[in-house]
Design an enzyme around this catalytic site. Structure first.
Site, mmCIF file in Angstrom:
data_model
loop_
_atom_site.group_PDB
_atom_site.id
_atom_site.type_symbol
_atom_site.label_atom_id
_atom_site.label_comp_id
_atom_site.label_asym_id
_atom_site.label_seq_id
_atom_site.Cartn_x
_atom_site.Cartn_y
_atom_site.Cartn_z
ATOM 1 C CD GLU A 93 -2.785 0.880 2.618
ATOM 2 O OE1 GLU A 93 -2.850 -0.192 3.252
ATOM 3 O OE2 GLU A 93 -3.282 1.940 3.024
ATOM 4 C CG ASP A 113 -3.542 9.058 7.782
ATOM 5 O OD1 ASP A 113 -3.461 7.859 8.093
ATOM 6 O OD2 ASP A 113 -3.837 9.462 6.643
#
Lengths: 413, 288
Positions: free
Chosen positions: B54, B65
């Site tokens: 990824e 995040d």
């Protein structure tokens, strides 16, 4: 773009104003966004909810706020009759409380026991902390370190009111970063927390909900100008950062074709310097903070830092409905620099004895530019969205303790 | 539901099932801390044990995040990373590896700015297999999910603890490649979920889909990865790897010598931990 039959029908059920708006949030938040949407749909026309909101508007906020004819300023400008919608006289000193009252009443009905908010100038943070004190709900306010430094009085107010102020150091450490951090908090505390967004931005339903709560500004203005002058105004002027005071004033007038409507963005140090916050004037459409709207961004879609002397306008985006109103041509958007705003701050203080917030000073500066070009019969309403006590440190640093005494000669003001 | 023609992701998950083990999905931000170091790490990942790679497309405002990945995004952007360069890095990788699936992860605005149709075309030609885009939920499926699948890219849907049983089938109906279960209500790299809770959630998702299920958020150690490997088809490790990069920088923010090797060493440790996890979900399925 073809001209719509009405400018007041939006958004659609997905929260879109044309291509703008929408619900661009993480899956973790999406069920909550839908929950807020359902709750708002359920209560927005509920007579008990509306009666409670009206009660607090009248007895707690002090509404209706006056529509004041600024005689000396009008004479000084030598043209249009300038009226101020005095949102600065609201409890907590700005228009932000209108939406906070509405949202806290909704949050209570949703059974939420914790409130979070982002703030730039601190006006929304203070208003949120205030309604949380009123209803005894724990409150966390996210604020960038840059803003904490320049809006110290409001930080102190929030803490006095019992809110926890969390300073945000990431990115440019201003409003956009505070909003990122509030969204992160919300993702981590989905079960008990209500995110009380301060402006007409964010994922649907926030832009429409905040607009509806703020529309009290325009609805009152309409009644008041009819009472004072027997007719509708010829023009409306308001500053736009996220754009909530402007949406609140503008929305009830959007379908009045004879009313000229102008939003004023912050040009910071000047559009050409790149150091500004004028997303409609110098940005392009993109997706941030849950909605598609005009954004300040680079060629790669990275968000630029905004720059404005006014913390409340220091945001690289804008509410999606403004983006749509710009594209449709219904609302004109102008810009005012830091320097022009400071001059207008002094002008209003000396001519009317009203110390405006630096945000509102942008609207005043543009009004003072427009007024001399207009006939004396022209009725202009300017949203005086907040008071300037919080900005005294900033002004003292720029203008010196003598303030307007140091204003340069030969200024158009 | 059988998928044809076979994609790199479906081949890889079929191979993992045949081996009776769960896969390791590694997350790193493209261009972090600089293009050269990031390339060194990327090309070493398959050998170190990454089953699916990824790659984060850095964004200035990564709302979902935590601090580790926020910092990695900013490092990459500061070093000059762009979406074009990220796609170019995948194309270069395909020159040396034709089998390891690559999934690009990020936020919508850089893609929207690049142009959705152009992005999908360029990504597909470069050898990208799938997309994970945090801020395009099913309510906005026409923006990217639909066009991506039409362009032959898998669109990996995120499922969260908040998703709920009523919403789950709607999300899964729009998923392809695999399903990414966000194991906590929170941001990346912070808390870790209890394995029992994850197992329960994975079982619920499995009732609605035949797609492989990867679990991410808060998996930091080989032991945690091994635990997840027992209940899911893959474990995603991101912040822990990104933190190795953060610790391997000198005072001016440049990569210290051996940084790439240190990242790959952690990947090896994670892969070993997962391969040692006996009785994994994959194994059970194979037995069945």
């Amino acid at each position: 773009m073809t001209k719509p039959n009405t400018y007041r029908a939006g958004p659609d059920e997905g929260g879109h104003f044309g291509i703008y708006g929408g619900r661009f949030v993480a899956e973790t938040l999406m069920p909550l966004i839908l929950e807020v949407e359902r709750a708002y749909a359920r209560y927005k026309d509920d007579p008990v909810f509306l009666a409670e909101k009206a009660y607090y508007y009248k007895h707690y906020v002090g509404r209706p706020s006056p529509l004041y004819f600024a005689k000396r300023l009008s004479e000084r400008c030598g043209g249009a009759k300038i009226f101020f919608k005095r949102e600065d006289l609201n409890h907590t000193g700005a228009h932000k409380v209108n939406s906070c009252i509405g949202q806290i009443l909704l949050a209570r009905r949703m059974g939420k026991t914790r409130v979070i908010a982002e703030t730039g100038a601190g006006q929304h943070g203070v208003a949120t902390a205030t309604v949380c004190a009123l209803f005894d709900i724990p409150c966390v306010v996210y604020m960038g370190t840059t803003d904490v430094a320049r809006q110290a009085p409001n930080v102190f107010r929030m803490k006095m009111l019992g809110a926890e102020v969390r300073t945000v150091t990431s990115g440019s450490a201003t409003l956009k970063d505070a909003m990122n951090e509030a969204l992160r908090d919300w993702v981590a505390n989905v079960h008990d927390t209500y995110y009380l967004i301060g402006t007409v931005a964010g994922p649907h339903p926030y832009p429409v909900m905040v607009r509806d709560f703020q529309s009290v500004i325009g609805n009152e203005t309409r009644e008041q100008i009819l009472e004072l002058e027997g007719r509708l105004p010829d023009s409306l002027v308001a500053c736009v950062g996220g754009g909530s005071n402007a949406m609140g004033l503008f929305h009830p007038f959007l379908d009045e074709p004879d009313v000229l409507i102008v939003g004023v963005e912050a040009a910071g140090e000047g559009i050409r310097t790149g150091r500004h916050a004028a997303s409609l004037t110098a940005g392009r459409p993109g997706v941030l903070h849950g909605n598609r709207t005009y954004l300040l961004q680079d060629a790669d879609g990275q968000i630029h830092e905004a720059h404005s002397i006014s913390a409340g306008l220091d945001y690289p985006g804008i509410g999606p409905e403004h983006s749509w109103l710009k594209d449709s041509g219904r609302v004109e958007y102008a810009t005012i620099t830091d320097q022009e705003a400071v001059e207008a701050f002094h002008l209003l203080t000396r001519t009317e004895g009203i110390i405006p917030a630096l945000e509102s000073a942008h609207a005043i500066a543009h009004a003072a530019k427009m007024a001399p070009t207009l006939p004396k019969t022209h009725l202009m309403v300017v949203c005086l969205s907040g008071r300037g006590d919080k900005d005294l440190d900033t002004i003292a640093k720029i203008s010196g303790p003598a303030g307007a005494g140091e204003q340069k000669k030969g200024q158009p003001l | 539901m059988s998928r044809s023609p076979q994609t790199r992701l479906s081949r890889r998950f079929a191979a993992l099932r045949a081996e009776g083990r769960a896969g390791l999905v590694t997350f790193l931000t493209a261009g972090d801390p600089d293009a050269k170091t990031a390339w060194e790490i990327l090309k070493g990942l398959p050998e170190a044990g990454a089953d699916v790679i990824e790659i984060g497309m850095p964004f200035s405002d990564p709302m979902a995040d935590g601090p580790a990945i926020q910092a990695s995004s900013l490092r990459a952007l500061k070093a000059g990373q762009t979406l074009k360069k990220t796609i170019g890095m995948v194309a270069r990788f395909r020159g040396i590896d034709h089998d390891t699936p690559i999934v690009l992860m990020g936020y919508f605005n850089p893609i929207y700015s690049y142009g959705v149709a152009k992005f999908l075309k360029d990504a597909r030609i470069a050898g990208v297999d799938g997309l994970i885009v945090v801020d395009t939920p099913i309510e906005e499926e026409d923006e990217l999910c639909g066009p991506a699948r039409a362009a032959g890219l898998d669109f990996i849907q995120l499922v969260a603890p908040t998703t709920g049983e009523e919403r789950l089938p709607k999300v899964l109906a729009r998923a392809s490649g695999f399903v990414y279960y966000v194991s906590i209500t929170g941001i990346t790299g912070t808390r870790s979920a209890a394995v029992a809770d994850v197992a329960q959630a994975v079982e619920l998702i499995r009732r609605h889909t035949h797609l492989p299920i990867a679990v991410g958020f808060g998996i930091k150690t080989p032991k945690q990865a091994a635990e997840i490997a027992r209940v899911a088809d893959a474990a995603v490790v991101g912040s822990a790897l990104v933190n190795v990069i953060a610790r391997g920088l000198n005072r001016t923010g440049k990569a210290k010598k051996g940084l790439g090797e240190r990242v790959l060493r952690l990947v090896k440790g994670l892969a070993r931990g997962m391969r040692a996890a006996k009785g994994g979900r994959g194994a059970k399925r194979k037995a069945a």
